[in-house]
Design a protein around this motif. Structure first.
Motif, PDB file in Angstrom:
ATOM      1  N   GLY A  63      20.164  -4.378  -9.000  1.00 32.13           N
ATOM      2  CA  GLY A  63      19.559  -5.157  -9.946  1.00 32.13           C
ATOM      3  C   GLY A  63      17.975  -4.648  -9.933  1.00 32.13           C
ATOM      4  N   SER A  64      17.652  -3.584  -9.360  1.00 31.21           N
ATOM      5  CA  SER A  64      16.245  -3.085  -9.583  1.00 31.21           C
ATOM      6  C   SER A  64      15.848  -2.499 -10.829  1.00 31.21           C
ATOM      7  N   GLY A  65      16.749  -2.075 -11.594  1.00 34.12           N
ATOM      8  CA  GLY A  65      16.611  -1.414 -12.669  1.00 34.12           C
ATOM      9  C   GLY A  65      16.543  -0.099 -12.836  1.00 34.12           C
ATOM     10  N   LEU A 162      12.011  -0.259  -6.572  1.00 26.79           N
ATOM     11  CA  LEU A 162      11.692  -1.666  -6.126  1.00 26.79           C
ATOM     12  C   LEU A 162      11.201  -2.310  -7.369  1.00 26.79           C
ATOM     13  N   SER A 163      11.989  -3.520  -7.731  1.00 27.75           N
ATOM     14  CA  SER A 163      11.350  -4.241  -8.907  1.00 27.75           C
ATOM     15  C   SER A 163      10.444  -5.443  -8.406  1.00 27.75           C
ATOM     16  N   VAL A 164       9.574  -5.876  -9.384  1.00 25.71           N
ATOM     17  CA  VAL A 164       8.666  -7.062  -8.747  1.00 25.71           C
ATOM     18  C   VAL A 164       9.494  -8.295  -8.868  1.00 25.71           C
ATOM     19  N   THR A 165      10.480  -8.241  -9.093  1.00 24.07           N
ATOM     20  CA  THR A 165      11.368  -9.559  -9.047  1.00 24.07           C
ATOM     21  C   THR A 165      11.795  -9.756  -7.468  1.00 24.07           C
ATOM     22  N   GLU A 166      11.885  -8.635  -6.855  1.00 22.01           N
ATOM     23  CA  GLU A 166      12.413  -8.613  -5.574  1.00 22.01           C
ATOM     24  C   GLU A 166      11.576  -9.179  -4.254  1.00 22.01           C
ATOM     25  N   GLY A 167      10.321  -9.317  -4.289  1.00 25.26           N
ATOM     26  CA  GLY A 167       9.449  -9.606  -3.312  1.00 25.26           C
ATOM     27  C   GLY A 167       8.622  -8.454  -2.893  1.00 25.26           C
ATOM     28  N   GLU A 168       7.406  -8.638  -2.526  1.00 26.00           N
ATOM     29  CA  GLU A 168       6.466  -7.622  -2.077  1.00 26.00           C
ATOM     30  C   GLU A 168       6.796  -7.058  -0.690  1.00 26.00           C
ATOM     31  N   ASP A 169       7.462  -7.906  -0.101  1.00 24.11           N
ATOM     32  CA  ASP A 169       7.764  -7.461   1.650  1.00 24.11           C
ATOM     33  C   ASP A 169       9.065  -6.576   1.838  1.00 24.11           C
ATOM     34  N   LYS A 170       9.626  -5.956   0.653  1.00 25.10           N
ATOM     35  CA  LYS A 170      10.865  -5.369   0.907  1.00 25.10           C
ATOM     36  C   LYS A 170      10.612  -4.040   1.743  1.00 25.10           C
ATOM     37  N   PRO A 171       9.359  -3.377   1.752  1.00 23.28           N
ATOM     38  CA  PRO A 171       9.133  -2.130   2.458  1.00 23.28           C
ATOM     39  C   PRO A 171       9.165  -2.480   3.868  1.00 23.28           C
ATOM     40  N   LEU A 172       8.915  -3.763   4.562  1.00 21.42           N
ATOM     41  CA  LEU A 172       8.990  -4.055   5.821  1.00 21.42           C
ATOM     42  C   LEU A 172      10.181  -4.464   6.418  1.00 21.42           C
ATOM     43  N   ASP A 196       4.885 -14.500  -8.935  1.00 21.15           N
ATOM     44  CA  ASP A 196       4.046 -14.585  -7.785  1.00 21.15           C
ATOM     45  C   ASP A 196       4.260 -13.360  -6.912  1.00 21.15           C
ATOM     46  N   PHE A 197       3.779 -12.306  -7.282  1.00 16.82           N
ATOM     47  CA  PHE A 197       4.002 -10.868  -6.679  1.00 16.82           C
ATOM     48  C   PHE A 197       2.713 -10.328  -6.450  1.00 16.82           C
ATOM     49  N   ASP A 198       2.298  -9.981  -5.281  1.00 18.72           N
ATOM     50  CA  ASP A 198       1.204  -9.347  -4.872  1.00 18.72           C
ATOM     51  C   ASP A 198       1.174  -7.759  -4.869  1.00 18.72           C
ATOM     52  N   VAL A 199       0.944  -7.087  -5.811  1.00 14.44           N
ATOM     53  CA  VAL A 199       0.947  -5.726  -5.990  1.00 14.44           C
ATOM     54  C   VAL A 199       0.208  -5.032  -4.917  1.00 14.44           C
ATOM     55  N   ALA A 200      -0.933  -5.184  -4.622  1.00 14.35           N
ATOM     56  CA  ALA A 200      -1.792  -4.638  -3.446  1.00 14.35           C
ATOM     57  C   ALA A 200      -1.059  -4.751  -2.288  1.00 14.35           C
ATOM     58  N   LYS A 201      -0.496  -6.091  -1.985  1.00 13.60           N
ATOM     59  CA  LYS A 201       0.170  -6.117  -0.788  1.00 13.60           C
ATOM     60  C   LYS A 201       1.386  -5.379  -0.688  1.00 13.60           C
ATOM     61  N   CYS A 202       2.007  -5.231  -1.473  1.00 16.40           N
ATOM     62  CA  CYS A 202       3.430  -4.332  -1.639  1.00 16.40           C
ATOM     63  C   CYS A 202       3.257  -2.889  -1.467  1.00 16.40           C
ATOM     64  N   LEU A 203       2.006  -2.427  -2.171  1.00 18.69           N
ATOM     65  CA  LEU A 203       1.609  -1.123  -1.946  1.00 18.69           C
ATOM     66  C   LEU A 203       1.093  -0.892  -0.582  1.00 18.69           C
ATOM     67  N   GLU A 204       0.485  -1.721   0.052  1.00 14.40           N
ATOM     68  CA  GLU A 204       0.148  -1.610   1.452  1.00 14.40           C
ATOM     69  C   GLU A 204       1.340  -1.499   2.368  1.00 14.40           C
ATOM     70  N   MET A 205       2.027  -2.328   2.008  1.00 10.25           N
ATOM     71  CA  MET A 205       3.062  -2.285   3.071  1.00 10.25           C
ATOM     72  C   MET A 205       3.872  -1.082   2.845  1.00 10.25           C
ATOM     73  N   ALA A 206       4.265  -0.411   1.514  1.00  9.57           N
ATOM     74  CA  ALA A 206       5.011   0.736   1.617  1.00  9.57           C
ATOM     75  C   ALA A 206       4.379   1.809   2.290  1.00  9.57           C
ATOM     76  N   ARG A 207       2.913   1.886   2.040  1.00  5.29           N
ATOM     77  CA  ARG A 207       2.356   2.890   2.672  1.00  5.29           C
ATOM     78  C   ARG A 207       1.868   2.759   4.223  1.00  5.29           C
ATOM     79  N   ARG A 208       2.249   1.560   4.619  1.00 10.91           N
ATOM     80  CA  ARG A 208       2.181   1.358   6.206  1.00 10.91           C
ATOM     81  C   ARG A 208       3.642   1.894   6.659  1.00 10.91           C
ATOM     82  N   VAL A 209       4.673   2.029   6.038  1.00 11.53           N
ATOM     83  CA  VAL A 209       5.748   2.376   6.401  1.00 11.53           C
ATOM     84  C   VAL A 209       6.072   3.994   6.139  1.00 11.53           C
ATOM     85  N   SER A 210       5.282   4.261   5.039  1.00 15.20           N
ATOM     86  CA  SER A 210       5.320   5.854   4.603  1.00 15.20           C
ATOM     87  C   SER A 210       4.215   6.180   4.124  1.00 15.20           C
TER      88      SER A 210
END
Length: 237
Positions: A63-65, A162-172, A196-210
């Motif tokens: 369902g991510s598209g 990753l779609s914005v409908t899934e939650g910004e914490d998916k990378p963690l 209610d999706f925090d783009v900056a937080k999502c990107l930070e989490m993704a870069r924390r992992v990779s």
């Protein structure tokens, strides 16, 4: 059951006794499965390099598209890049028919109860595609953020959607797949005003992992952000 990922699949090219294993037996079987896959992936990779085919392994949760992104990409790059698609699904050929409607060659792989593609499946499918005439091969993996992380297919890059409908914490929550990916497509950004999706937080989490991950924010529906993705594809990464 595939002991490397827990899926119940007869498509895997390994068979073993499902009785009690001695201590360390499960680890030994997993190691053997992945070692065999990696050998076949290396063969695929050599083939892609010899043919000059830029190969991407698209992974995501359902369902991510990613099929919609792929459809739009193939249509917009028609005439610029010669493409083909390997389409992985557990059942049905619905997505493959959508891809075929773009006019691009597509090979369907149904994994049954299996939850990911492996290098053997991909290598077998190559014989049914016009590999001599390709610039890019897209492999759309089964919708799953766990098992595809462990299975190299011989691709140049894993691309996680990753779609914005899934939650910004998916990378963690699913760090292995985001760590394995070189590229992340943050899709459905046209819906951000309604979520209610925090783009900056999502990107930070993704870069924390990779830390080196390349991120494209886009909407396959509206076309926003797709040009940067296309530029990356045309430059072969």
């Amino acid at each position: 059951m595939c002991m490397s990922c827990g899926c119940d699949s007869e498509r895997h090219d390994h068979h073993h006794d499902h009785g009690e294993l001695p201590s360390g037996g499960k680890i030994a079987v997993e190691t053997d499965i992945l070692a065999k896959n990696n050998r076949l992936a290396a063969e695929n990779r050599r083939f892609f390099q010899e043919k000059g085919i830029f190969t991407l392994n698209l992974v995501s949760s359902p369902g991510s598209g990613k099929t919609t992104i792929l459809e739009q990409t193939l249509r917009d790059l028609s005439g610029k890049l010669r493409s083909a698609v390997i389409e992985g699904d557990q059942q049905t050929d619905n997505d493959a028919r959508r891809i075929a409607a773009t006019g691009v060659p597509v090979k369907q792989i149904n994994t049954g109860a299996g939850c990911h593609l492996d290098a053997h499946m991909v290598g077998h499918a190559l014989g049914e595609l016009p590999m001599a005439d390709l610039d890019i091969l897209f492999i759309e993996n089964v919708g799953n953020l766990v098992c595809p992380a462990a299975f190299d297919l011989g691709e140049h890059h894993k691309v996680v959607v990753l779609s914005v409908t899934e939650g910004e914490d998916k990378p963690l929550k699913y760090p292995q797949i985001f760590h394995a990916a070189d590229v992340m497509l943050l899709n459905k950004i046209d819906l951000l005003p309604y979520l209610d999706f925090d783009v900056a937080k999502c990107l930070e989490m993704a870069r924390r992992v990779s830390p080196g991950i390349r991120i494209f924010q886009l909407s396959a529906k509206t076309g926003e952000g797709m040009a940067a993705w296309y530029q990356w594809l045309e430059g072969r990464g």
